[in-house]
Structure formats: C-alpha cells, structure tokens
Design a protein around this motif. Structure first.
Motif: not given
Length: 484
Positions: A259, A284, A286, A289, A291
C-alpha cells in the motif's frame, strides 16, 4: 564413517572411555577430549530470545512480477522477473523456546532479502497492527505476557490489567482472540511488515509504504479446542508442517503486495480520519489505499542445521538498502535500536559473519576484532579518514531528501484523545456470526480469569468499539461463571 577429531583437528583414539587411573578411576584431568567435550556441551545454548524464542525457518526466493521502479530505486525491484534469495523465520511471540506452536499468540514473520546492495530485513508479524504505538512501553507489555515473578506462571490478570489500561491495544486484541490468533501452521497465514516504511525513487521522491504477504495456500486457522489439543500431542506442529512440506516439494508461496501514500495523501487522510498514518495500532483501509502487486515469495529449501541457521539468524529492521527507508513510527524507531542490540547480546559482536547473516555481496567496513571475528579485514585500514564536504548523496539515509520535522522536543501523550475504538469495531463488524461467536468465547475464556474490576474496565472498551461486542463478551463471561 569419518574419523572423529577434536575441534582442533586432532584424532580422537577413543570416544567411549575416559582416561582413568586404573579401571575404576578416578578420571584424570589430562583427558583433553573429555574436558573439551564437556566444556562445549555446557556452552551449547546461546541466550534465548526474550520474544520470538520458538521459531522455524526456511530459505527461498523473491521474484518481481510487477514493476514498481517508479517508486523505488532499490535494485532488487529493478526489473520484472528478477530473483533475490531470501530467508524467512516464523515464530510465536510470547512463549519460551519449548512452548507449543499452536498457542494463541501473534506469529513473527521475519524476512531477509540477500540483495546485491546488502541485506534487507523486513521484520514483521502475521498481523498488520500491534498492541502499542510507543516502544517505551514494550518491555512492560512483554513482562505481562511472560511469567509472573512470584508464581512463575502465566497470568491472565497481568495481561488484561495492562490491556484494559491501554485501550490502544484493542485492535490487536481483537485480532489475537479471533480465529486468526491460532493459525493452522505457518503456511496458511498472511505476513505483514506492520510498520509504515518508505520507498525512495531515483529522483529522491518518497512514498510511505506498508508491506503485505498474502498466503497463496489460503488462510486456514485452528479452532481454540484443536489448538489446545495439538499443543498436547504435537507441540512442534507448525515446525513439522513447514519442514515436511518443503522436503516433499510442496513449496509455500506468498503474493508480495504494497500500500502506498505520498505525503500529500497522508496529510489529507489524517485530516479526514483523525488517524496517524505512522500509528502501529492502525491499518490503512484498503478502500482508501488499495494493495499493489509486487512479486512472489517462495520457500523452497530447509536449513541443514537448525541452530546455525535458524537459532543464530539475527535480523533487524535497521537493515535497509538504497531505495528503502524508515518512517517516524515510534515503535519502529525503538525497534531500529532494540533488535540489533539484542543480536549483539545474544549471538555476539560479529554475528553478521555467520553464513545465515552474512551479506551475499561484497562488503567492507572498519569494524575489527571481538569474539569470533571471522572476516577481520586483513591488512586493510581499520579507520576511514576524515573527508570534507559530507556525503555525496545529500540528505540522510540512502539518498532520500528526509522528513519534515516540527514541534518542540518533549514527551507527548496523545492516548486520551486518540481514537482506539473505530478500527477495532470495524473489524468486529466484518466478522461473520461464527467469527463473532469464536471471538467473544475466546476472550471470555481468558478475561474471566482476571478480577472483576479489570473485566469491567476491558468490557467498557469493547462496548465503545461496538455495543454487540461488549455485550457478547459480558454475556459469555456470565455464562462461564454460572456454568453448571
């Protein structure tokens, strides 16, 4: 059969009988083979790791499958298809070296990349978070997980007293007492760098990064009852499973993913959520942000000697290579010192000379002498002359421009104003009904052993995360107290 010798290469004429004065003895001191054998036997154990004492390890490779060279100049990511040799040590955290592999505990996921620019150690866990955000409390926390100084027994009261007074631990406690707290061996769990690190590209631009290792074997966990059963009948269950799988050619693999956020995104996200991007008790999301795929990690070779290659493996998050960097994460900053210092104490001043720890690229420094100085520099200078002008790269680390610092140096306690509950509640709400039942049952079994004041303090945290979470734990504890 190879002829037996002493450690100095001298042939041993008899390894069955000591030299004695007559057939009954006593034993004579000049039997050096006997003396050397007993002396070495007395010294066969090096100090046990304070944490992560029980572990397993294997060698493998990392293969780049997606190009991230625009984010980092690290050579191991320079082209798709490039391979880097690796070593991975799994472990339980709180138990001693002889403890069971299936205990409810986080699992260490300590990965070394033997790159052409030196060793990169990504020393994480199978959880994306941790119980604390500041390393100054780490010794206190670990003391609660170890044995009580009076009784020499594990103490649920000590554990829950600490956790209940540190609500920042709630997110990790929720993970620990979910089904993922007892993974089915090491092959069927994810790994995480956990901390926020940084990537630096060729232009010196920095991105903050979190590392993920997604098992390609599929997530598999043990029920609480099965974990307890295996602890009794096969306490080395995870070691056996990993070793046998590799020996049989069933090589475990993980998808390596990251990330990313740049500093502008970080500032905007922190302003919107109120969460600190460098706080180890937070993830964080997903959705914010996603993967990004990087490569594949495969384990494909067992060590030849457990002590030499697993017990003496000495990893440290301070080992990074050009193109990679740290962050202001307080827990990470503490670990940058603590891990290397632990290896100096446990293995020795020259632990980097051992094959499992030695870089697989040329290296040169002015370090000399000390115990077991295998690569001691020969006739090369043991000092570096003073050079004017400073480092050619500028900035600090491996060519990045550095971080912007602000504020007055001091001790800041933000716990009273931080949000410790939303992410833990989000995780609880993500669980299916069976997962929620397992979570509250697992917690109740442990928390019920603490006193009523500690129970009430901890249940108040669960209620703030989600009312159903708190009520579920309280009801499960009440059911245990009134059972039968």
């Amino acid at each position: 059969m190879t002829d037996l010798t002493t450690a100095s290469g001298i042939p041993v004429p008899d390894n069955q009988n000591s030299i004695t004065a007559g057939p009954r003895g006593p034993v004579l001191l000049h039997d050096f083979h006997l003396i050397e054998k007993l002396q070495h036997f007395n010294r066969e154990r090096i100090p046990e790791r304070v944490v992560h004492a029980k572990g397993s390890g294997a060698y493998g490779s990392f293969t780049v499958t997606h190009d991230i060279s625009k984010y980092t100049k690290a050579r191991l990511f320079s082209e798709v298809g490039k391979q880097t040799a690796t070593f991975l040590r799994f472990s339980t955290v709180g138990g001693e070296k002889g403890s069971a592999d299936t205990e409810r505990d986080p699992r260490g996921f300590a990965l070394r990349f033997y790159t052409e620019e030196g060793n990169w150690d990504l020393v994480g866990n199978n959880t994306p978070t941790f119980f604390l955000k500041d390393g100054i409390k780490f010794p206190d926390f670990i003391h609660t997980q170890k044995r009580d100084p009076q009784t020499n027994l594990k103490s649920a009261e000590n554990m829950w007293d600490f956790w209940s007074r540190a609500p920042e631990s709630l997110h990790q406690v929720t993970i620990l007492f979910s089904s993922r707290g007892t993974p089915d061996g090491y092959r069927h769990m994810d790994g995480f760098g956990s901390h926020t690190y940084s990537l630096i590209n060729a232009e010196g631009r920095l991105h903050w990064v979190k590392w993920h290792f997604k098992t390609l074997q599929g997530i598999r966990n043990l029920s609480a009852a099965e974990a307890v059963r295996l602890a009794g009948v096969d306490p080395d269950y995870a070691q056996r499973d990993l070793f046998n799988a590799i020996a049989q050619g069933d090589y475990p693999r993980w998808s390596v993913e990251i990330q990313l956020m740049d500093d502008e995104q970080r500032a905007a996200w922190e302003a919107r959520t109120g969460w600190d991007a460098f706080d180890l008790t937070k993830v964080w999301p997903q959705g914010d942000f996603p993967r990004i795929k990087v490569g594949i990690l495969e384990l494909n070779r067992n060590p030849d000697n457990y002590h030499a290659e697993v017990e003496q493996a000495a990893l440290s998050p301070s080992n990074i290579v050009p193109g990679l960097g740290y962050s202001p994460d307080k827990m990470l900053q503490a670990r940058l010192f603590a891990y290397h210092d632990a290896q100096l104490y446990r293995v020795g001043a020259n632990h980097q000379h051992l094959p499992v720890n030695r870089p697989r690229c040329p290296f040169h420094n002015q370090q000399r002498d000390g115990a077991m100085a295998i690569a001691n520099g020969g006739a090369a200078a043991n000092y570096d002359p003073v050079r004017s002008g400073g480092p050619a790269t500028g900035g600090f680390g491996h060519g990045d421009a550095g971080w912007h610092l602000e504020g007055v140096a001091g001790r800041y306690d933000t716990r009273a104003t931080d949000d410790h509950f939303t992410q833990a509640g989000n995780l609880f709400r993500l669980l299916d009904e069976e997962g929620k039942r397992n979570l509250v049952t697992n917690i109740a079994g442990s928390l019920s052993q603490a006193d009523a004041v500690t129970q009430d303090r901890q249940i108040a945290h669960f209620l703030r995360a989600d009312p159903a979470y708190g009520h579920g734990v309280a009801e499960a504890i009440y059911a245990l107290a009134n059972k039968g």
